[in-house]
Design a protein around this motif. Structure first.
Motif, PDB file in Angstrom:
ATOM      1  N   LYS A   2       7.461  65.466  80.789  1.00 22.29           N
ATOM      2  CA  LYS A   2       6.762  65.284  82.053  1.00 22.29           C
ATOM      3  C   LYS A   2       6.477  66.652  82.663  1.00 22.29           C
ATOM      4  O   LYS A   2       7.133  67.650  82.334  1.00 22.29           O
ATOM      5  CB  LYS A   2       7.610  64.456  83.025  1.00 22.29           C
ATOM      6  CG  LYS A   2       7.904  63.047  82.548  1.00 22.29           C
ATOM      7  CD  LYS A   2       6.671  62.181  82.595  1.00 22.29           C
ATOM      8  CE  LYS A   2       7.005  60.737  82.282  1.00 22.29           C
ATOM      9  NZ  LYS A   2       5.824  59.856  82.353  1.00 22.29           N
ATOM     10  N   MET A  50      15.676  68.381  79.462  1.00 22.15           N
ATOM     11  CA  MET A  50      14.992  67.277  78.798  1.00 22.15           C
ATOM     12  C   MET A  50      13.585  67.671  78.346  1.00 22.15           C
ATOM     13  O   MET A  50      12.821  66.839  77.857  1.00 22.15           O
ATOM     14  CB  MET A  50      14.914  66.070  79.736  1.00 22.15           C
ATOM     15  CG  MET A  50      16.259  65.438  80.034  1.00 22.15           C
ATOM     16  SD  MET A  50      16.097  63.841  80.884  1.00 22.15           S
ATOM     17  CE  MET A  50      15.332  62.838  79.603  1.00 22.15           C
ATOM     18  N   ASN A  52      11.197  68.799  80.374  1.00 24.04           N
ATOM     19  CA  ASN A  52      10.201  68.633  81.428  1.00 24.04           C
ATOM     20  C   ASN A  52       9.798  69.992  81.998  1.00 24.04           C
ATOM     21  O   ASN A  52      10.647  70.863  82.203  1.00 24.04           O
ATOM     22  CB  ASN A  52      10.754  67.754  82.554  1.00 24.04           C
ATOM     23  CG  ASN A  52      11.068  66.350  82.088  1.00 24.04           C
ATOM     24  OD1 ASN A  52      10.280  65.736  81.382  1.00 24.04           O
ATOM     25  ND2 ASN A  52      12.232  65.844  82.463  1.00 24.04           N
ATOM     26  N   ASP A  82       2.031  65.125  86.028  1.00 22.36           N
ATOM     27  CA  ASP A  82       2.488  63.802  86.453  1.00 22.36           C
ATOM     28  C   ASP A  82       2.666  63.712  87.964  1.00 22.36           C
ATOM     29  O   ASP A  82       2.508  62.625  88.539  1.00 22.36           O
ATOM     30  CB  ASP A  82       3.818  63.473  85.758  1.00 22.36           C
ATOM     31  CG  ASP A  82       3.655  63.398  84.259  1.00 22.36           C
ATOM     32  OD1 ASP A  82       3.147  62.375  83.770  1.00 22.36           O
ATOM     33  OD2 ASP A  82       4.009  64.379  83.570  1.00 22.36           O
ATOM     34  N   TYR A 120       8.540  58.584  91.950  1.00 22.25           N
ATOM     35  CA  TYR A 120       8.784  59.997  92.210  1.00 22.25           C
ATOM     36  C   TYR A 120       9.138  60.249  93.676  1.00 22.25           C
ATOM     37  O   TYR A 120       9.961  61.105  93.994  1.00 22.25           O
ATOM     38  CB  TYR A 120       7.569  60.826  91.808  1.00 22.25           C
ATOM     39  CG  TYR A 120       7.254  60.758  90.322  1.00 22.25           C
ATOM     40  CD1 TYR A 120       8.259  60.525  89.384  1.00 22.25           C
ATOM     41  CD2 TYR A 120       5.947  60.906  89.861  1.00 22.25           C
ATOM     42  CE1 TYR A 120       7.971  60.448  88.036  1.00 22.25           C
ATOM     43  CE2 TYR A 120       5.649  60.838  88.502  1.00 22.25           C
ATOM     44  CZ  TYR A 120       6.667  60.603  87.598  1.00 22.25           C
ATOM     45  OH  TYR A 120       6.387  60.531  86.253  1.00 22.25           O
ATOM     46  N   PHE A 197      12.096  63.746  88.210  1.00 23.71           N
ATOM     47  CA  PHE A 197      12.023  62.896  87.021  1.00 23.71           C
ATOM     48  C   PHE A 197      13.377  62.280  86.682  1.00 23.71           C
ATOM     49  O   PHE A 197      13.681  62.018  85.511  1.00 23.71           O
ATOM     50  CB  PHE A 197      11.513  63.713  85.824  1.00 23.71           C
ATOM     51  CG  PHE A 197      10.137  64.283  86.015  1.00 23.71           C
ATOM     52  CD1 PHE A 197       9.093  63.479  86.446  1.00 23.71           C
ATOM     53  CD2 PHE A 197       9.883  65.629  85.781  1.00 23.71           C
ATOM     54  CE1 PHE A 197       7.816  63.997  86.625  1.00 23.71           C
ATOM     55  CE2 PHE A 197       8.608  66.161  85.955  1.00 23.71           C
ATOM     56  CZ  PHE A 197       7.579  65.345  86.383  1.00 23.71           C
ATOM     57  N   ASN A 199      14.293  59.380  86.820  1.00 23.71           N
ATOM     58  CA  ASN A 199      14.144  58.106  86.118  1.00 23.71           C
ATOM     59  C   ASN A 199      14.057  58.282  84.607  1.00 23.71           C
ATOM     60  O   ASN A 199      14.271  57.335  83.853  1.00 23.71           O
ATOM     61  CB  ASN A 199      12.910  57.356  86.619  1.00 23.71           C
ATOM     62  CG  ASN A 199      11.634  58.176  86.464  1.00 23.71           C
ATOM     63  OD1 ASN A 199      11.527  59.269  87.020  1.00 23.71           O
ATOM     64  ND2 ASN A 199      10.676  57.666  85.719  1.00 23.71           N
ATOM     65  N   GLU A 200      13.754  59.515  84.156  1.00 20.06           N
ATOM     66  CA  GLU A 200      13.730  59.762  82.709  1.00 20.06           C
ATOM     67  C   GLU A 200      15.148  59.725  82.140  1.00 20.06           C
ATOM     68  O   GLU A 200      15.368  59.293  81.000  1.00 20.06           O
ATOM     69  CB  GLU A 200      13.087  61.125  82.425  1.00 20.06           C
ATOM     70  CG  GLU A 200      11.629  61.227  82.839  1.00 20.06           C
ATOM     71  CD  GLU A 200      10.744  60.260  82.081  1.00 20.06           C
ATOM     72  OE1 GLU A 200      10.759  60.309  80.847  1.00 20.06           O
ATOM     73  OE2 GLU A 200      10.050  59.453  82.731  1.00 20.06           O
ATOM     74  N   LYS A 201      16.113  60.164  82.948  1.00 24.38           N
ATOM     75  CA  LYS A 201      17.511  60.140  82.511  1.00 24.38           C
ATOM     76  C   LYS A 201      18.141  58.764  82.714  1.00 24.38           C
ATOM     77  O   LYS A 201      19.068  58.389  82.003  1.00 24.38           O
ATOM     78  CB  LYS A 201      18.313  61.192  83.283  1.00 24.38           C
ATOM     79  CG  LYS A 201      17.880  62.627  83.016  1.00 24.38           C
ATOM     80  CD  LYS A 201      18.738  63.610  83.800  1.00 24.38           C
ATOM     81  CE  LYS A 201      18.323  65.047  83.529  1.00 24.38           C
ATOM     82  NZ  LYS A 201      19.138  66.023  84.292  1.00 24.38           N
ATOM     83  N   PRO A 203      16.631  55.097  83.007  1.00 21.55           N
ATOM     84  CA  PRO A 203      15.471  54.194  82.988  1.00 21.55           C
ATOM     85  C   PRO A 203      15.566  53.050  83.995  1.00 21.55           C
ATOM     86  O   PRO A 203      14.539  52.463  84.361  1.00 21.55           O
ATOM     87  CB  PRO A 203      15.454  53.672  81.551  1.00 21.55           C
ATOM     88  CG  PRO A 203      16.145  54.736  80.760  1.00 21.55           C
ATOM     89  CD  PRO A 203      17.215  55.268  81.668  1.00 21.55           C
ATOM     90  N   ASN A 206      13.321  52.917  86.974  1.00 22.60           N
ATOM     91  CA  ASN A 206      11.931  52.467  86.882  1.00 22.60           C
ATOM     92  C   ASN A 206      11.752  51.044  87.393  1.00 22.60           C
ATOM     93  O   ASN A 206      10.641  50.613  87.690  1.00 22.60           O
ATOM     94  CB  ASN A 206      11.447  52.550  85.431  1.00 22.60           C
ATOM     95  CG  ASN A 206      11.346  53.975  84.939  1.00 22.60           C
ATOM     96  OD1 ASN A 206      10.778  54.816  85.607  1.00 22.60           O
ATOM     97  ND2 ASN A 206      11.905  54.244  83.771  1.00 22.60           N
TER      98      ASN A 206
END
Length: 312
Positions: A2, A50, A52, A82, A120, A197, A199-201, A203, A206
């Motif tokens: 991202k 990650m 990003n 993003d 976000y 971000f 939510n990337e770690k 999920p 989301n």
């Protein structure tokens, strides 16, 4: 991977917060000088664990103060990002002090809305609140605000707002020099930028319910608190303050299309609409009509006190 980009006006005469946050980031993170410039100013980059990418961009003015200059450059260099954020100071007549804020971008009266990403927004607010508690900054409050654009008061063309199709937030400290210079608040903002971000770690972040808020004051605690209350994952796309809904004449049938336009600017499916009692029936009827058309519940703001009981 991202990508996020943050903009910092480095002129203390124009912004007391952004240069302090940028300096803190430079001192505490391994920012690398990018191989290009943005309007002849430096760009720095940071990559997290990650993968990003975070871009830190210096500007001569607050970004929204010169969209004529910046819009083509935003689309050239950061059109595929993003999320974007403008680090800024909060002020104004009767503005509350000792606040840490994040808000979506748009001109409610002018009926133009930039894209908004509720995940976000929530990530940033929760990160700021977590860091505020961790650092013991007990006299500050984490809040969101009504959707607005600071370029409006600078005479900028509101029709440029949605010409950069990346979700963009203002991220601020307010509302006095003492607060703008508070080193703990500055550090909290800087450290929270890298959490956009989250939510990337995780999920599960989301899986949130998204609201559109209508009515209320510029700072409406019930709208902020429903995000910060983690009993049920909820976020907000846009907040249409009561005053600006009146000025924008959202009670008129010919302006109903702009409520739909607002919803379309939100990057996620809308799950509900909440309205404040301070708006008159004509405005409530319009948002109720919108809810019926979208097939989603419309309810009073007082129900936000118990997120688990919301009809979402």
């Amino acid at each position: 991977m991202k990508k996020a980009v943050y903009f910092f006006c480095t002129d203390y005469e124009r912004d007391e917060v952004a240069p302090r946050v940028l300096d803190y980031s430079k001192e505490n993170y391994d920012l690398k000088l990018a191989d290009f410039k943005f309007a002849d100013r430096d760009v720095y980059e940071y990559t997290d664990d990650m993968g990003n990418l975070f871009s830190y961009v210096e500007t001569d003015k607050v970004l929204s103060y010169d969209y004529d200059l910046y819009i083509p450059l935003l689309n050239k260099y950061f059109g595929d990002y993003d999320v974007a954020g403008v680090i800024n100071w909060h002020g104004g007549k009767n503005a509350p002090d000792k606040i840490l804020t994040v808000h979506s971008t748009g001109d409610v009266v002018g009926k133009v809305f930039a894209p908004s990403n509720p995940i976000y927004l929530r990530n940033l607010l929760l990160a700021i609140e977590e860091n505020r508690v961790k650092e013991g900054l007990d006299d500050f409050t984490t809040m969101t605000e009504a959707t607005h654009w600071t370029g409006t008061i600078q005479g900028q063309d509101i029709n440029l707002i949605d010409k950069y199709q990346v979700p963009i937030f203002d991220i601020e400290i307010g509302s006095t020099l003492e607060s703008w210079k508070n080193p703990v608040a500055v550090g909290i903002l800087s450290n929270s930028l890298l959490r956009v971000f989250d939510n990337e770690k995780d999920p599960s972040l989301n899986d949130i319910k998204v609201l559109l808020c209508a009515g209320g004051m510029h700072f409406e605690e019930s709208f902020s608190n429903v995000i910060l209350n983690t009993e049920k994952p909820i976020s907000i796309g846009h907040v249409l303050s009561g005053q600006w809904m009146v000025q924008g004449e959202y009670d008129k049938d010919e302006n109903y299309q702009y409520l739909k336009k607002c919803v379309e600017s939100i990057s996620m499916k809308l799950d509900g609409i909440v309205f404040h009692d301070n708006i008159k029936s004509a405005y409530k009827n319009q948002v109720k009509k919108l809810g019926e058309e979208l097939g989603i519940p419309v309810f009073k703001y007082k129900k936000l006190k118990n997120p688990k009981d919301l009809p979402l």
